[in-house]
Write a protein that holds these residues in place. Structure first.
Motif, PDB file in Angstrom:
ATOM      1  N   PRO A  42       0.902  -1.223   0.007  1.00 26.75           N
ATOM      2  CA  PRO A  42       0.104   0.096   0.082  1.00 26.75           C
ATOM      3  C   PRO A  42       0.801   1.513  -0.031  1.00 26.75           C
ATOM      4  O   PRO A  42       2.098   1.304   0.761  1.00 26.75           O
ATOM      5  CB  PRO A  42      -0.690  -0.072   1.244  1.00 26.75           C
ATOM      6  CG  PRO A  42       0.148  -1.067   2.073  1.00 26.75           C
ATOM      7  CD  PRO A  42       0.897  -1.959   1.168  1.00 26.75           C
ATOM      8  N   VAL A  43       0.314   2.226  -0.688  1.00 26.43           N
ATOM      9  CA  VAL A  43       0.927   3.720  -0.626  1.00 26.43           C
ATOM     10  C   VAL A  43      -0.161   4.800  -0.470  1.00 26.43           C
ATOM     11  O   VAL A  43      -1.146   4.665  -0.928  1.00 26.43           O
ATOM     12  CB  VAL A  43       1.489   3.904  -1.991  1.00 26.43           C
ATOM     13  CG1 VAL A  43       2.918   3.186  -2.213  1.00 26.43           C
ATOM     14  CG2 VAL A  43       0.643   3.660  -3.204  1.00 26.43           C
ATOM     15  N   LYS A  44       0.019   5.479   0.191  1.00 25.91           N
ATOM     16  CA  LYS A  44      -0.822   6.766   0.747  1.00 25.91           C
ATOM     17  C   LYS A  44      -0.317   8.000   0.267  1.00 25.91           C
ATOM     18  O   LYS A  44       0.668   8.290  -0.298  1.00 25.91           O
ATOM     19  CB  LYS A  44      -0.802   6.686   2.329  1.00 25.91           C
ATOM     20  CG  LYS A  44       0.171   7.079   2.941  1.00 25.91           C
ATOM     21  CD  LYS A  44       0.009   7.170   4.476  1.00 25.91           C
ATOM     22  CE  LYS A  44       1.038   7.603   5.279  1.00 25.91           C
ATOM     23  NZ  LYS A  44       2.259   6.640   5.035  1.00 25.91           N
ATOM     24  N   THR A  45      -1.162   8.919   0.272  1.00 27.24           N
ATOM     25  CA  THR A  45      -0.794  10.310  -0.018  1.00 27.24           C
ATOM     26  C   THR A  45       0.533  10.904   0.478  1.00 27.24           C
ATOM     27  O   THR A  45       0.666  10.793   1.538  1.00 27.24           O
ATOM     28  CB  THR A  45      -1.738  11.274   0.050  1.00 27.24           C
ATOM     29  OG1 THR A  45      -3.221  10.867  -0.546  1.00 27.24           O
ATOM     30  CG2 THR A  45      -1.456  12.826  -0.237  1.00 27.24           C
ATOM     31  N   GLY A  46       1.408  11.351  -0.306  1.00 28.88           N
ATOM     32  CA  GLY A  46       2.545  11.655   0.109  1.00 28.88           C
ATOM     33  C   GLY A  46       3.785  10.800  -0.266  1.00 28.88           C
ATOM     34  O   GLY A  46       4.839  10.994  -0.185  1.00 28.88           O
ATOM     35  N   ASP A  47       3.450   9.395  -0.306  1.00 27.46           N
ATOM     36  CA  ASP A  47       4.293   8.468  -0.390  1.00 27.46           C
ATOM     37  C   ASP A  47       4.984   8.524  -1.660  1.00 27.46           C
ATOM     38  O   ASP A  47       4.368   8.883  -2.914  1.00 27.46           O
ATOM     39  CB  ASP A  47       3.881   6.943  -0.302  1.00 27.46           C
ATOM     40  CG  ASP A  47       3.677   6.839   1.172  1.00 27.46           C
ATOM     41  OD1 ASP A  47       3.933   7.367   1.814  1.00 27.46           O
ATOM     42  OD2 ASP A  47       3.033   5.639   1.529  1.00 27.46           O
ATOM     43  N   SER A  48       6.415   8.036  -1.822  1.00 22.18           N
ATOM     44  CA  SER A  48       6.864   8.084  -3.266  1.00 22.18           C
ATOM     45  C   SER A  48       7.908   6.950  -3.333  1.00 22.18           C
ATOM     46  O   SER A  48       8.360   6.330  -2.384  1.00 22.18           O
ATOM     47  CB  SER A  48       7.536   9.358  -3.637  1.00 22.18           C
ATOM     48  OG  SER A  48       8.774   9.681  -2.591  1.00 22.18           O
ATOM     49  N   VAL A  49       8.141   6.441  -4.462  1.00 24.90           N
ATOM     50  CA  VAL A  49       9.236   5.464  -4.598  1.00 24.90           C
ATOM     51  C   VAL A  49      10.388   6.109  -5.703  1.00 24.90           C
ATOM     52  O   VAL A  49       9.714   6.728  -6.818  1.00 24.90           O
ATOM     53  CB  VAL A  49       8.535   4.059  -5.082  1.00 24.90           C
ATOM     54  CG1 VAL A  49       7.855   3.448  -4.105  1.00 24.90           C
ATOM     55  CG2 VAL A  49       7.807   4.459  -6.480  1.00 24.90           C
ATOM     56  N   SER A  50      11.500   5.931  -5.629  1.00 23.16           N
ATOM     57  CA  SER A  50      12.579   6.251  -6.595  1.00 23.16           C
ATOM     58  C   SER A  50      12.803   5.296  -7.877  1.00 23.16           C
ATOM     59  O   SER A  50      12.853   4.108  -7.534  1.00 23.16           O
ATOM     60  CB  SER A  50      13.758   6.491  -5.901  1.00 23.16           C
ATOM     61  OG  SER A  50      14.569   6.887  -6.835  1.00 23.16           O
ATOM     62  N   LEU A  51      12.596   5.800  -9.108  1.00 22.42           N
ATOM     63  CA  LEU A  51      13.113   5.004 -10.031  1.00 22.42           C
ATOM     64  C   LEU A  51      14.445   5.545 -10.535  1.00 22.42           C
ATOM     65  O   LEU A  51      14.883   4.494 -11.562  1.00 22.42           O
ATOM     66  CB  LEU A  51      11.972   5.367 -11.268  1.00 22.42           C
ATOM     67  CG  LEU A  51      10.396   5.164 -10.712  1.00 22.42           C
ATOM     68  CD1 LEU A  51       9.762   5.449 -12.234  1.00 22.42           C
ATOM     69  CD2 LEU A  51      10.182   3.792 -10.492  1.00 22.42           C
TER      70      LEU A  51
END
Length: 397
Positions: free
Chosen positions: A124-133
């Motif tokens: 799960p991811v919520k508002t404001g979460d990020s992942v780097s590519l």
């Protein structure tokens, strides 16, 4: 074939030229649709949304034109409805190491749709979460009830690309991928129909979410929805348009819905229209046994008044009229006035049935309804004209 829409970002969706109805038969799609999927190639690889299941093979072929699916690191499911996630099990089988990123509500909806798909690696991811590519990040914004509880937007930093799933989309099949390449009148017809028939009940949430996203200060160079064309030229034009639609400010127009058995209610509908025209109000008549219901709803969305007529049948109204009255209740249109008319032979309950439906849809009934026994005589037709004039007084100048 695949298409690069910006540096390192590929459209790998499909075009459904033959689609005539969506959500079963709930929504007509006169111009077909697309199921858009976006493949992002950076130091890591992400795929944003898949396509409807029947197109899985074509979709996977396009993905393979760009990368080996086994190299995909992240699969983002912005919304679990199967027109966007139908090919997920097939893709996940080819990308066993990929994390499947979903909203918190997606932790329920995705496995709920794919109970026999094996062990899906959900996160799960919520508002404001990020992942780097690598050079760019994926940033997530939850968008519950736009238009499902699990809906979210995905934003690609560096590319300034917003992928909002069903928001800002259209059921519009085209040979081209971008808004500046297609007929603008057709594009906006389909965008309006999409909003009116799907997103209207969530209009307060639309305004709130747009304000929330704009407050993040994210630059937007492109908006890539999951249906229809991509907004490349002046992409925020559709955001501005959504704000206008969400406010539901009525125009000085009216829609008359009717069905008829032996032409009595047709004559009454035309007389109502004459009264509206005398008052300078533009209007359209829709014979509901011959009219596409979604097209009528789109017209009602823009209008300030809706007037409904039916013969009385078995103490009620014709079954061609009931569905659109139910639509009006469910879509929760705001700022509408209305009235009713009916013909009958011996009982005459139809008029009250229509008015009760309209009140249930929170349409302000502003004129006394007209009931005509058998064929309307001159006096009954004049009452219909007066009904039209009275409704016109309830519309904005």
């Amino acid at each position: 074939m695949k298409q690069q829409i910006m540096d390192g970002v590929y459209w790998v969706g499909v075009i459904d030229w033959a689609l005539t109805h969506f959500h079963g038969h709930e929504l007509s799609t006169h111009r077909g649709s697309t199921y858009n999927s976006y493949l992002i190639v950076d130091e890591k690889i992400a795929l944003i949304d898949t396509v409807w299941g029947p197109f899985a093979e074509e979709f996977l072929h396009k993905v393979k034109e760009v990368v080996d699916p086994a190299r995909i690191d992240y699969i983002v499911v912005n919304h679990a409805e199967t027109d966007h996630s139908g090919a997920l099990p097939a893709l996940a089988a080819l990308a066993p190491q990929a994390e499947i990123l979903v909203s918190p509500k997606g932790m329920d909806s995705v496995p709920g749709h794919y109970r026999h798909a094996g062990d899906l690696r959900l996160r799960p991811v919520k508002t404001g979460d990020s992942v780097s590519l690598g050079q760019r990040d994926l940033l997530f914004v939850e968008a519950p009830m736009l238009h499902w509880p699990d809906s979210m937007f995905t934003y690609l930093t560096g590319s300034n690309l917003l992928m909002p799933n069903d928001a800002f989309g259209q059921h519009y099949a085209s040979a081209f991928r971008f808004n500046d390449e297609v007929d603008q009148e057709e594009l906006y017809e389909e965008a309006l129909k999409y909003y009116a028939n799907i997103l209207t009940p969530f209009s307060p949430l639309v305004l709130k979410k747009i304000d929330e996203v704009l407050a993040l200060g994210l630059p937007v160079d492109m908006i890539a929805p999951s249906h229809g064309v991509i907004w490349r030229k002046d992409p925020l034009q559709i955001v501005t348009q959504y704000q206008e639609w969400a406010r539901q400010e009525p125009k000085r127009k009216a829609v008359i819905l009717y069905d008829t058995m032996w032409e009595a209610t047709r004559k009454m509908a035309e007389a109502v229209g004459e009264g509206l025209a005398e008052s300078g109000v533009d209007h359209r008549l829709f014979h509901m046994s011959l009219t596409d219901r979604n097209d009528a709803i789109t017209a009602i969305f823009e209008a300030g008044a809706v007037i409904v007529g039916s013969p009385c049948l078995n103490g009620g109204i014709l079954p061609t009229i009931t569905p659109i009255l139910e639509d009006l209740r469910g879509l929760k249109f705001k700022n509408k006035v209305g009235a009713a008319f009916s013909s009958y032979g011996w009982s005459g309950e139809g008029l009250k049935r229509i008015e009760d439906h309209m009140k249930g849809a929170r349409i302000d009934v502003v004129a006394e309804g007209v009931a005509a026994k058998w064929q309307p005589d001159g006096e009954a037709l004049e009452r219909c004209r007066e009904l039209g004039r009275t409704v016109a007084k309830g519309l904005p100048a």
